[in-house]
Design an enzyme around this catalytic site. Structure first.
Site, PDB file in Angstrom:
ATOM      1  N   LYS A 112       1.905  -3.189   7.531  1.00 14.72           N
ATOM      2  CA  LYS A 112       2.216  -3.410   6.113  1.00 14.72           C
ATOM      3  C   LYS A 112       3.669  -3.011   5.831  1.00 14.72           C
ATOM      4  O   LYS A 112       4.363  -3.674   5.052  1.00 14.72           O
ATOM      5  CB  LYS A 112       1.272  -2.599   5.211  1.00 14.72           C
TER       6      LYS A 112
ATOM      7  N   TYR B  91      -2.263  -0.288  11.037  1.00 17.53           N
ATOM      8  CA  TYR B  91      -2.346  -0.977   9.737  1.00 17.53           C
ATOM      9  C   TYR B  91      -1.109  -0.700   8.887  1.00 17.53           C
ATOM     10  O   TYR B  91      -0.444  -1.619   8.406  1.00 17.53           O
ATOM     11  CB  TYR B  91      -3.614  -0.553   8.984  1.00 17.53           C
TER      12      TYR B  91
ATOM     13  N   THR C 256       0.818  -1.214   0.000  1.00 19.58           N
ATOM     14  CA  THR C 256       0.000   0.000   0.000  1.00 19.58           C
ATOM     15  C   THR C 256       0.855   1.269   0.000  1.00 19.58           C
ATOM     16  O   THR C 256       1.985   1.257   0.499  1.00 19.58           O
ATOM     17  CB  THR C 256      -0.899  -0.016   1.254  1.00 19.58           C
ATOM     18  N   ASP C 257       0.254   2.360  -0.470  1.00 19.37           N
ATOM     19  CA  ASP C 257       0.947   3.662  -0.392  1.00 19.37           C
ATOM     20  C   ASP C 257       1.001   4.186   1.042  1.00 19.37           C
ATOM     21  O   ASP C 257       1.777   5.104   1.336  1.00 19.37           O
ATOM     22  CB  ASP C 257       0.271   4.689  -1.312  1.00 19.37           C
ATOM     23  N   GLU C 258       0.194   3.598   1.946  1.00 18.27           N
ATOM     24  CA  GLU C 258       0.139   4.141   3.317  1.00 18.27           C
ATOM     25  C   GLU C 258       1.451   3.957   4.065  1.00 18.27           C
ATOM     26  O   GLU C 258       1.685   4.626   5.074  1.00 18.27           O
ATOM     27  CB  GLU C 258      -1.011   3.501   4.102  1.00 18.27           C
TER      28      GLU C 258
HETATM   29  P1  NAD Z   1      -9.723  -7.299   2.135  1.00 18.74           P
HETATM   30  O1  NAD Z   1      -9.761  -7.040   3.600  1.00 18.74           O
HETATM   31  O2  NAD Z   1     -10.927  -7.030   1.311  1.00 18.74           O
HETATM   32  O3  NAD Z   1      -9.320  -8.822   1.873  1.00 18.74           O
HETATM   33  C1  NAD Z   1      -8.307  -9.463   2.598  1.00 18.74           C
HETATM   34  C2  NAD Z   1      -8.481 -10.969   2.373  1.00 18.74           C
HETATM   35  O4  NAD Z   1      -7.414 -11.652   3.087  1.00 18.74           O
HETATM   36  C3  NAD Z   1      -9.798 -11.523   2.939  1.00 18.74           C
HETATM   37  O5  NAD Z   1     -10.389 -12.389   1.986  1.00 18.74           O
HETATM   38  C4  NAD Z   1      -9.383 -12.275   4.189  1.00 18.74           C
HETATM   39  O6  NAD Z   1     -10.226 -13.377   4.484  1.00 18.74           O
HETATM   40  C5  NAD Z   1      -7.980 -12.731   3.807  1.00 18.74           C
HETATM   41  N1  NAD Z   1      -7.119 -12.970   4.979  1.00 18.74           N
HETATM   42  C6  NAD Z   1      -6.977 -12.183   6.083  1.00 18.74           C
HETATM   43  N2  NAD Z   1      -6.106 -12.749   6.944  1.00 18.74           N
HETATM   44  C7  NAD Z   1      -5.669 -13.899   6.351  1.00 18.74           C
HETATM   45  C8  NAD Z   1      -4.747 -14.913   6.735  1.00 18.74           C
HETATM   46  N3  NAD Z   1      -4.097 -14.869   7.911  1.00 18.74           N
HETATM   47  N4  NAD Z   1      -4.534 -15.941   5.894  1.00 18.74           N
HETATM   48  C9  NAD Z   1      -5.204 -16.032   4.705  1.00 18.74           C
HETATM   49  N5  NAD Z   1      -6.101 -15.112   4.305  1.00 18.74           N
HETATM   50  C10 NAD Z   1      -6.326 -14.052   5.111  1.00 18.74           C
HETATM   51  O7  NAD Z   1      -8.468  -6.486   1.606  1.00 18.74           O
HETATM   52  P2  NAD Z   1      -8.210  -5.830   0.167  1.00 18.74           P
HETATM   53  O8  NAD Z   1      -8.700  -4.445   0.190  1.00 18.74           O
HETATM   54  O9  NAD Z   1      -8.656  -6.763  -0.873  1.00 18.74           O
HETATM   55  O10 NAD Z   1      -6.614  -5.757   0.193  1.00 18.74           O
HETATM   56  C11 NAD Z   1      -5.832  -6.833  -0.326  1.00 18.74           C
HETATM   57  C12 NAD Z   1      -4.363  -6.460  -0.194  1.00 18.74           C
HETATM   58  O11 NAD Z   1      -4.100  -5.272  -0.920  1.00 18.74           O
HETATM   59  C13 NAD Z   1      -3.921  -6.177   1.251  1.00 18.74           C
HETATM   60  O12 NAD Z   1      -2.631  -6.697   1.411  1.00 18.74           O
HETATM   61  C14 NAD Z   1      -3.917  -4.656   1.334  1.00 18.74           C
HETATM   62  O13 NAD Z   1      -2.981  -4.220   2.282  1.00 18.74           O
HETATM   63  C15 NAD Z   1      -3.504  -4.300  -0.079  1.00 18.74           C
HETATM   64  N6  NAD Z   1      -3.945  -2.982  -0.561  1.00 18.74           N
HETATM   65  C16 NAD Z   1      -5.274  -2.628  -0.469  1.00 18.74           C
HETATM   66  C17 NAD Z   1      -5.677  -1.408  -1.018  1.00 18.74           C
HETATM   67  C18 NAD Z   1      -7.125  -0.967  -0.964  1.00 18.74           C
HETATM   68  O14 NAD Z   1      -7.421   0.174  -1.324  1.00 18.74           O
HETATM   69  N7  NAD Z   1      -8.057  -1.822  -0.557  1.00 18.74           N
HETATM   70  C19 NAD Z   1      -4.744  -0.562  -1.612  1.00 18.74           C
HETATM   71  C20 NAD Z   1      -3.401  -0.963  -1.664  1.00 18.74           C
HETATM   72  C21 NAD Z   1      -3.023  -2.187  -1.163  1.00 18.74           C
HETATM   73  O1  DAU Z   2      -4.183   3.948   0.423  1.00 22.15           O
HETATM   74  C1  DAU Z   2      -4.387   2.563   0.323  1.00 22.15           C
HETATM   75  C2  DAU Z   2      -5.243   2.096   1.475  1.00 22.15           C
HETATM   76  O2  DAU Z   2      -6.564   2.560   1.208  1.00 22.15           O
HETATM   77  C3  DAU Z   2      -5.224   0.593   1.679  1.00 22.15           C
HETATM   78  O3  DAU Z   2      -3.923   0.190   2.022  1.00 22.15           O
HETATM   79  C4  DAU Z   2      -6.210   0.174   2.771  1.00 22.15           C
HETATM   80  O4  DAU Z   2      -6.259  -1.231   2.875  1.00 22.15           O
HETATM   81  C5  DAU Z   2      -7.581   0.696   2.386  1.00 22.15           C
HETATM   82  O5  DAU Z   2      -8.517   0.375   3.396  1.00 22.15           O
HETATM   83  C6  DAU Z   2      -7.541   2.207   2.165  1.00 22.15           C
HETATM   84  O6  DAU Z   2      -7.272   2.891   3.400  1.00 22.15           O
HETATM   85  P1  DAU Z   2      -8.037   4.273   3.773  1.00 22.15           P
HETATM   86  O7  DAU Z   2      -7.981   4.449   5.227  1.00 22.15           O
HETATM   87  O8  DAU Z   2      -7.565   5.381   2.900  1.00 22.15           O
HETATM   88  O9  DAU Z   2      -9.520   3.858   3.275  1.00 22.15           O
HETATM   89  P2  DAU Z   2     -10.971   4.116   3.908  1.00 22.15           P
HETATM   90  O10 DAU Z   2     -11.946   3.736   2.855  1.00 22.15           O
HETATM   91  O11 DAU Z   2     -11.104   3.492   5.242  1.00 22.15           O
HETATM   92  O12 DAU Z   2     -10.997   5.694   4.074  1.00 22.15           O
HETATM   93  C7  DAU Z   2     -10.791   6.545   2.968  1.00 22.15           C
HETATM   94  C8  DAU Z   2     -10.848   7.967   3.495  1.00 22.15           C
HETATM   95  O13 DAU Z   2     -12.191   8.265   3.885  1.00 22.15           O
HETATM   96  C9  DAU Z   2     -10.001   8.197   4.720  1.00 22.15           C
HETATM   97  O14 DAU Z   2      -9.447   9.503   4.660  1.00 22.15           O
HETATM   98  C10 DAU Z   2     -10.981   8.090   5.878  1.00 22.15           C
HETATM   99  C11 DAU Z   2     -12.269   8.615   5.266  1.00 22.15           C
HETATM  100  N1  DAU Z   2     -13.526   8.022   5.784  1.00 22.15           N
HETATM  101  C12 DAU Z   2     -13.603   6.665   5.824  1.00 22.15           C
HETATM  102  C13 DAU Z   2     -14.765   6.061   6.285  1.00 22.15           C
HETATM  103  C14 DAU Z   2     -14.865   4.556   6.344  1.00 22.15           C
HETATM  104  C15 DAU Z   2     -14.581   8.835   6.162  1.00 22.15           C
HETATM  105  O15 DAU Z   2     -14.483  10.077   6.108  1.00 22.15           O
HETATM  106  N2  DAU Z   2     -15.727   8.242   6.619  1.00 22.15           N
HETATM  107  C16 DAU Z   2     -15.858   6.889   6.694  1.00 22.15           C
HETATM  108  O16 DAU Z   2     -16.918   6.403   7.133  1.00 22.15           O
END
Ligand code: NAD
Ligand code: DAU
Length: 358
Positions: free
Chosen positions: A167, A163, A137-139
């Site tokens: 990561k 989180y 992730t970019d975080e």
């Molecule tokens: P998600 O929470 O939707 O899915 C995570 C999946 O991993 C789930 O299906 C869960 O059951 C599985 N999981 C959790 N713990 C596990 C374990 N110990 N063993 C096996 N499986 C397990 O997450 P996502 O949004 O699909 O993110 C997927 C990956 O991409 C993560 O590594 C996250 O950090 C990364 N990522 C997410 C975003 C985003 O915006 N969602 C952006 C950049 C990177």
């Molecule tokens: O940047 C990549 C990341 O993006 C991933 O690594 C994470 O897995 C993914 O969950 C996401 O993280 P964020 O914290 O940016 O996503 P979230 O959707 O939780 O929140 C997006 C923005 O919106 C953040 O600034 C918080 C805000 N927010 C979020 C929720 C859930 C609100 O204002 N209200 C809300 O109810």
């Protein structure tokens, strides 16, 4: 054959579907099925012999070793993680367990398989072609000031939430396993994804489902925090490209140059819903916006510089934010059963504890 972890979650499921739409190469999909894992996401693959689902933990060495030796994948793509920042603030332990310890154990299992230490016998060509791609992730780069340039791959690591710290730790382990043991790894650091199958605890799907349910749309703090958005299928195509042609040991940022303040995102969703499914009373969904307490330690701005990926591997996103968000809102309107099932049980309990008015 490739082995994917976390392939029942949001991005992992999109990746598996996308992979099998463009390849005939089978996928072993290992997912623990936490609250975020959802087999509904993979329902369209029922009966497809190219997809083998195994419920299991990346931190269970016997299971992972057994799968690697049985199926002899040419690559492992690691999506498995705890992914929600708010949950990591309320309960960090699962994040350390899966994102840190789980990644460590996965790396050790993969190293054993790749190097032959565990008795497996990859021949020299299979060994040299093998890759492990770690999805991150970019975080990990922390928060940007308004005047700062977007994150490049050289940006220092400054994670601010449990989180992102977990990561960041996993990224460092992946790097070290390459540097020390020669494991052929690739790491991608992507911006915020959105699209189908996004669990409705995250901003975009949460706003859509809350709006349609006539509930408040909780905006944290002043809503001026900036995220950089990428349609999930573009993330999937980037991962495919890095797996295909990325240089071993390298890191690739993934993003689509779509910085938006949260409040603007919420207004965009409301306007789309006003157009596609107007409220019965004729009022805008925007009247449901409610400012609530800010997230502790909330990062102000993320922005990804993805020029390395474009320059070296020729990757570009296919969607603009405008096309992607419209597709996404349509998808949620077209899949009310998916939303209802995703919202049942533990999810509802969690959500109900969340939003205190500002
Ligand atoms: P998600 O929470 O939707 O899915 C995570 C999946 O991993 C789930 O299906 C869960 O059951 C599985 N999981 C959790 N713990 C596990 C374990 N110990 N063993 C096996 N499986 C397990 O997450 P996502 O949004 O699909 O993110 C997927 C990956 O991409 C993560 O590594 C996250 O950090 C990364 N990522 C997410 C975003 C985003 O915006 N969602 C952006 C950049 C990177
Ligand atoms: O940047 C990549 C990341 O993006 C991933 O690594 C994470 O897995 C993914 O969950 C996401 O993280 P964020 O914290 O940016 O996503 P979230 O959707 O939780 O929140 C997006 C923005 O919106 C953040 O600034 C918080 C805000 N927010 C979020 C929720 C859930 C609100 O204002 N209200 C809300 O109810």
């Amino acid at each position: 054959m490739i082995l994917v972890t976390g392939g029942a979650g949001f991005i992992g499921a999109n990746f598996v579907l996308d992979w099998l739409a463009v390849h005939d190469e089978p996928v072993i999909n290992v997912d623990k099925l936490t609250y975020a894992g959802n087999l509904d996401n993979l329902a369209s693959l029922q009966g497809d012999a190219r997809h083998v689902f195994v419920q299991g933990d990346i931190g269970a060495p016997a299971l992972i070793n057994g799968l690697l030796n049985q199926h002899q994948p040419r690559a492992v793509v690691n999506f498995a993680a705890e992914s929600h920042v708010d949950r990591s603030i309320h309960g960090p332990e699962d994040f350390i367990q899966t994102n840190v310890l789980g990644t460590f154990r996965l790396l050790e299992a993969v190293r054993g398989y790749w190097s032959g230490l565990d008795g497996s016998a990859l021949d020299a060509p299979a060994k040299s072609k093998f890759r492990m791609l770690h999805v991150s992730t970019d975080e990990v780069y922390g928060s940007l000031a308004a005047s700062e340039a977007a994150f490049t791959e050289q940006h220092r690591y400054e994670p601010n939430s449990p989180y992102s710290a977990s990561k960041a730790a996993s990224d460092h382990l992946v790097r070290a396993w390459h540097h020390t043991y020669g494991l052929p790894v690739l790491t991608t650091n992507c911006s915020n994804n959105y699209g189908p199958f996004h669990f409705p605890e995250k901003l975009i799907p949460l706003m859509v489902v809350q709006a349609l349910a006539g509930k408040p749309l909780p905006v944290y703090g002043d809503g001026q925090q900036i995220r950089d958005w990428l349609y999930v299928k573009d993330h999937c195509s980037a991962i495919r490209r890095v797996l295909e042609a990325g240089t071993v040991g390298e890191v690739y940022n993934v993003g689509g140059w779509n910085e938006k303040p949260n409040l603007e995102i919420v207004h965009t969703i409301c306007a789309l819903l006003d157009e596609l499914k107007p409220r019965a009373d004729g009022a805008s969904y925007a009247t449901q916006i409610a400012f609530v307490n800010d997230r502790p330690g909330h990062d102000r701005r993320y922005a990804i510089d993805a020029r390395k990926l474009e320059r070296e591997l020729g990757w570009k996103p296919a969607e603009t934010f405008e096309t992607g968000i419209r597709k996404t809102v349509h998808w949620y309107l077209d899949h009310p059963e998916w939303v209802a099932r995703a919202q049942s049980g533990a999810y509802r309990d969690w959500l109900n504890t969340q939003y205190a008015p500002a």
